[in-house]
Design a protein around this motif. Structure first.
Motif, PDB file in Angstrom:
ATOM      1  N   UNK A 137       0.833  -1.203   0.000  1.00 28.65           N
ATOM      2  CA  UNK A 137       0.000   0.000   0.000  1.00 28.65           C
ATOM      3  C   UNK A 137       0.867   1.251   0.000  1.00 28.65           C
ATOM      4  N   UNK A 138       1.922   1.248   0.836  1.00 19.87           N
ATOM      5  CA  UNK A 138       2.814   2.402   0.913  1.00 19.87           C
ATOM      6  C   UNK A 138       3.527   2.623  -0.411  1.00 19.87           C
ATOM      7  N   UNK A 139       4.050   1.549  -0.997  1.00 21.66           N
ATOM      8  CA  UNK A 139       4.781   1.661  -2.264  1.00 21.66           C
ATOM      9  C   UNK A 139       3.868   2.150  -3.373  1.00 21.66           C
ATOM     10  N   UNK A 140       2.656   1.596  -3.437  1.00 23.62           N
ATOM     11  CA  UNK A 140       1.712   2.018  -4.473  1.00 23.62           C
ATOM     12  C   UNK A 140       1.381   3.496  -4.331  1.00 23.62           C
ATOM     13  N   UNK A 141       1.188   3.938  -3.091  1.00 25.79           N
ATOM     14  CA  UNK A 141       0.890   5.351  -2.863  1.00 25.79           C
ATOM     15  C   UNK A 141       2.042   6.260  -3.239  1.00 25.79           C
ATOM     16  N   UNK A 142       3.263   5.814  -2.985  1.00 25.31           N
ATOM     17  CA  UNK A 142       4.438   6.632  -3.280  1.00 25.31           C
ATOM     18  C   UNK A 142       4.686   6.764  -4.778  1.00 25.31           C
ATOM     19  N   UNK A 143       4.095   5.865  -5.580  1.00 28.05           N
ATOM     20  CA  UNK A 143       4.342   5.903  -7.018  1.00 28.05           C
ATOM     21  C   UNK A 143       3.161   6.349  -7.854  1.00 28.05           C
TER      22      UNK A 143
END
Length: 444
Positions: A143-149
């Protein structure tokens, strides 16, 4: 001596400007305003909740009954492509007058856009692999990675449009209205195929067909920016501009409420759909209708200072604002700050504080990083000028990583190989070093 005029809103500077007289400062204002809007929307789309079940993430905006309709006004990316088209055609014509060609133009664009992106990918690669090694739960990390990209789609779309500029500028000079009509027809055909195949009984994924509109929809909006640069909208009476903007919005009603398109223009963004063209057209028409007031506004001293700070690091801010907003929430979690229920009254009341804190963090982080965005694009001493095919190859390499993130979401693996491709793209457009000339220059 410098002179100024005071108003109820601030001081209007009447000194000789530090920018060329031909520069349209209203365009700069729009770009900065879009940046403030993008940061605000992305911040509001992150509702963090902490409970017995762990950390939850949701989008509070979807709970607002008026949100979908509000995106007709708040979706600013179409307008961003319009003003990008204005800046692109202006830069291309200036480069041509100096003897530059398509390879020179695209090389400059790749360096300006990709160098700051390399730093982001390097950070994300290190951060994601470190989090994995530290044992961060996979679901939470995804979730964090998807949000950061999330924001990286823009790099792929904008680079594709930039690649089109020299050719589309030639079409614009030869047949401007037929070019727009051709792009509009292409966008409509792609949407018909995509929406028609969505109802197929074989479970066929129609989204790949919709990706063609990264050329037609974003390219058409960029083409509207060419008309803006030519002053076409300046020849239309202001009342006619307002009526045309209202007509654009009215045309969207049968296309969305009673038609096949979603009302929410954010969901129409990837892949892009034709109504975004109407949104961008309505926005630029309203901008030109309000142009006299906007010109007066950009003469205010404090407005120019904000435009200078934000505008000079716009790409850096855009690339880094989401990872930094996520970091801001991480800091709040570490400090055990209270997290109100998303979309509650208390949540809304605390958003301005988070918005100010997010901008403070973004501006602080962008201060050293902006050097990559502002660094010279001139060839190094002894470097040969890269040819068109080398530049096109570099552009393709630079498009692939954000395009893949747009389609599959960011993770540690595509951050890693994406970083490699982006570095290769920069190396290709930097030009080959002539060792003999370099040794001679060193000796001298």
């Amino acid at each position: 001596m410098p002179t100024s005029e005071s108003t109820r809103f601030g001081r209007i500077t009447t000194t000789r400007p530090l920018v060329p007289a031909s520069r349209d400062l209203v365009v700069d204002l729009i770009r900065v305003a879009c940046m403030f809007a993008v940061v605000a929307v992305h911040l509001l789309m992150m509702g963090i909740s902490v409970g017995p079940g762990g950390i939850g993430v949701e989008n509070p905006l979807t709970s607002l009954s008026w949100f979908a309709q509000g995106t007709w006004f708040g979706q600013v990316m179409p307008l961003f492509f319009v003003v990008g088209g204005f800046a692109s055609l202006t830069s291309w014509r200036s480069l041509q007058r100096k003897g530059g060609n398509a390879a020179d133009y695209l090389r400059n664009r790749v360096l300006r856009l990709v160098r700051p992106t390399v730093a982001l990918y390097a950070f994300l690669t290190i951060a994601l692999w470190s989090a994995t090694a530290a044992g961060v739960p996979g679901d939470l990390l995804s979730v964090i990675a998807a949000g950061a990209g999330v924001q990286l789609w823009f790099l792929a779309a904008y680079l594709i449009c930039q690649t089109m500029v020299p050719v589309m500028a030639r079409f614009h000079e030869a047949a401007p209205y037929r070019t727009v009509a051709g792009l509009a027809a292409g966008a409509a055909v792609v949407d018909v195929l995509r929406l028609g195949l969505e109802r197929n009984p074989w479970g066929f994924d129609s989204n790949p067909i919709g990706l063609l509109n990264m050329v037609f929809v974003w390219g058409l909006l960029q083409q509207l920016g060419f008309f803006y640069a030519d002053g076409i909208f300046d020849r239309i009476a202001r009342w006619k501009l307002v009526i045309a903007a209202v007509a654009s919005y009215l045309l969207m009603v049968p296309l969305t409420d009673a038609g096949p398109y979603p009302v929410d223009m954010l969901t129409s963004q990837n892949p892009p759909m034709f109504p975004l063209v109407l949104v961008g057209l309505a926005h630029v028409l309203l901008v030109k209708a309000a142009y006299p007031w906007l010109q007066r506004f950009v003469r205010l001293e404090w407005v120019r200072k904000v435009m200078l700070v934000v505008g000079s690091r716009a790409m850096t801010i855009y690339l880094w604002h989401l990872p930094l907003i996520i970091a801001l929430f991480g800091i709040a979690l570490v400090l055990h700050l209270p997290f109100p229920e998303p979309a509650s009254a208390e949540w809304w009341l605390t958003r301005p504080l988070f918005y100010v804190a997010a901008w403070a963090l973004v501006l602080l982080a962008s201060t050293p990083l902006v050097r990559l965005e502002l660094a010279s694009t001139a060839l190094a001493p002894g470097a040969s000028r890269p040819g068109l095919w080398s530049v096109l190859t570099a552009t393709a390499l630079a498009v692939i990583p954000p395009f893949v993130v747009m389609r599959t979401a960011l993770d540690a693996w595509n951050a890693t190989w994406g970083l490699i491709l982006l570095v290769l793209a920069v190396v290709l457009v930097n030009g080959r070093q002539n060792s003999r000339l370099l040794r001679k220059a060193t000796v001298e």
